[in-house]
Motif scaffolding. Structure first.
Motif, mmCIF file in Angstrom:
data_model
loop_
_atom_site.group_PDB
_atom_site.id
_atom_site.type_symbol
_atom_site.label_atom_id
_atom_site.label_comp_id
_atom_site.label_asym_id
_atom_site.label_seq_id
_atom_site.Cartn_x
_atom_site.Cartn_y
_atom_site.Cartn_z
ATOM 1 N N ARG A 11 0.914 -1.162 -0.081
ATOM 2 C CA ARG A 11 -0.116 -0.089 -0.150
ATOM 3 C C ARG A 11 0.791 1.272 0.010
ATOM 4 O O ARG A 11 2.038 1.158 0.460
ATOM 5 C CB ARG A 11 -1.011 0.030 1.267
ATOM 6 C CG ARG A 11 -1.829 -1.138 1.534
ATOM 7 C CD ARG A 11 -2.958 -1.214 0.452
ATOM 8 N NE ARG A 11 -3.861 -2.481 0.632
ATOM 9 C CZ ARG A 11 -3.658 -3.683 0.339
ATOM 10 N NH1 ARG A 11 -2.699 -3.852 -0.437
ATOM 11 N NH2 ARG A 11 -4.374 -4.468 0.562
ATOM 12 N N GLU A 12 0.347 2.374 -0.583
ATOM 13 C CA GLU A 12 1.059 3.623 -0.253
ATOM 14 C C GLU A 12 1.364 3.588 1.042
ATOM 15 O O GLU A 12 0.631 3.675 1.885
ATOM 16 C CB GLU A 12 0.428 4.475 -1.084
ATOM 17 C CG GLU A 12 0.455 4.866 -2.621
ATOM 18 C CD GLU A 12 0.192 5.804 -3.182
ATOM 19 O OE1 GLU A 12 -0.648 6.790 -2.564
ATOM 20 O OE2 GLU A 12 0.231 5.873 -4.547
ATOM 21 N N ASN A 13 2.437 4.365 1.293
ATOM 22 C CA ASN A 13 2.872 4.732 2.762
ATOM 23 C C ASN A 13 4.022 5.875 2.639
ATOM 24 O O ASN A 13 4.109 6.419 1.580
ATOM 25 C CB ASN A 13 3.206 3.597 3.627
ATOM 26 C CG ASN A 13 4.607 2.829 2.888
ATOM 27 O OD1 ASN A 13 5.387 3.566 2.534
ATOM 28 N ND2 ASN A 13 4.342 1.504 2.999
ATOM 29 N N ASN A 14 4.483 6.115 4.049
ATOM 30 C CA ASN A 14 5.759 7.202 4.112
ATOM 31 C C ASN A 14 6.862 6.852 3.037
ATOM 32 O O ASN A 14 7.499 7.688 3.165
ATOM 33 C CB ASN A 14 5.824 7.334 5.552
ATOM 34 C CG ASN A 14 6.652 6.490 6.033
ATOM 35 O OD1 ASN A 14 6.398 5.244 5.790
ATOM 36 N ND2 ASN A 14 7.119 6.886 7.287
ATOM 37 N N PRO A 52 -9.227 2.182 -5.816
ATOM 38 C CA PRO A 52 -9.889 2.769 -4.726
ATOM 39 C C PRO A 52 -9.961 2.043 -3.320
ATOM 40 O O PRO A 52 -10.137 2.518 -2.547
ATOM 41 C CB PRO A 52 -11.496 2.590 -5.458
ATOM 42 C CG PRO A 52 -11.344 2.498 -6.812
ATOM 43 C CD PRO A 52 -9.992 1.908 -7.103
ATOM 44 N N ASP A 53 -9.737 0.656 -3.397
ATOM 45 C CA ASP A 53 -9.464 0.017 -2.112
ATOM 46 C C ASP A 53 -7.905 0.091 -1.496
ATOM 47 O O ASP A 53 -7.735 -0.513 -0.542
ATOM 48 C CB ASP A 53 -10.006 -1.499 -2.240
ATOM 49 C CG ASP A 53 -8.815 -2.235 -2.994
ATOM 50 O OD1 ASP A 53 -8.050 -1.604 -3.817
ATOM 51 O OD2 ASP A 53 -9.246 -3.548 -3.238
ATOM 52 N N HIS A 54 -7.130 1.068 -2.212
ATOM 53 C CA HIS A 54 -5.787 1.341 -1.726
ATOM 54 C C HIS A 54 -4.676 0.122 -2.064
ATOM 55 O O HIS A 54 -3.663 0.526 -1.512
ATOM 56 C CB HIS A 54 -5.820 1.518 -0.388
ATOM 57 C CG HIS A 54 -6.587 2.861 0.037
ATOM 58 N ND1 HIS A 54 -6.173 4.486 -0.547
ATOM 59 C CD2 HIS A 54 -7.645 3.012 0.541
ATOM 60 C CE1 HIS A 54 -7.151 5.022 0.116
ATOM 61 N NE2 HIS A 54 -8.282 4.352 0.630
#
Length: 150
Positions: A11-14, A52-54
């Motif tokens: 997932r996208e993160n820092n 959309p569900d990341h």
């Protein structure tokens, strides 16, 4: 750091940002570059979309080398970005779903911070928080500027 064959697990993160880039180099890439450089560093994936569900899905790129060449050329332009932190950490990867580009942005050295875009230190400096890029506050800019060696 990342297993690029398992992109759908991330997932996208820092430390990770996905950009579809099927229409060319996204303008928002520079905000993410600045944000990663001013925080912990991270990886920008071109040719990968966030659903959309990341979850992330590889869409692939038709001409990944062209995107790499354009990005590399723009890194040399101080009106685009204040510092080129990439001595060659850009890869074209062949993964299930197509070709993608992975750009590993290291954290900037203290005396290079803040890394800013558009030739505007005050409005072009970003930081990474969670999965987003945010303008640096005046206090954050002052802290980074105070950390520079003279």
């Amino acid at each position: 750091m990342f297993d690029f064959q398992q992109i759908s697990r991330y997932r996208e993160n820092n430390r990770l940002e996905a950009k579809l880039a099927t229409g060319g180099l996204p303008r928002s890439i520079w905000e993410t570059y600045s944000a990663f450089a001013n925080t912990y560093g991270g990886v920008i994936l071109l040719g990968v979309e966030e659903l959309p569900d990341h979850t992330l899905r590889v869409q692939g790129l038709l001409e990944p080398r062209e995107l790499v060449d354009e990005f590399t050329a723009l890194l040399q332009n101080p009106r685009v970005v204040s510092a080129n932190l990439l001595p060659g950490d850009i890869q074209v990867l062949h993964v299930d779903g197509g070709d993608i580009v992975a750009i590993t942005v290291p954290p900037a050295e203290q005396d290079q911070r803040p890394v800013y875009i558009g030739g505007d230190l005050a409005r072009g400096s970003y930081r990474r928080s969670g999965d987003g890029d945010y303008h640096c506050t005046r206090a954050e800019l002052n802290a980074m500027l105070g950390g520079r060696s003279h």
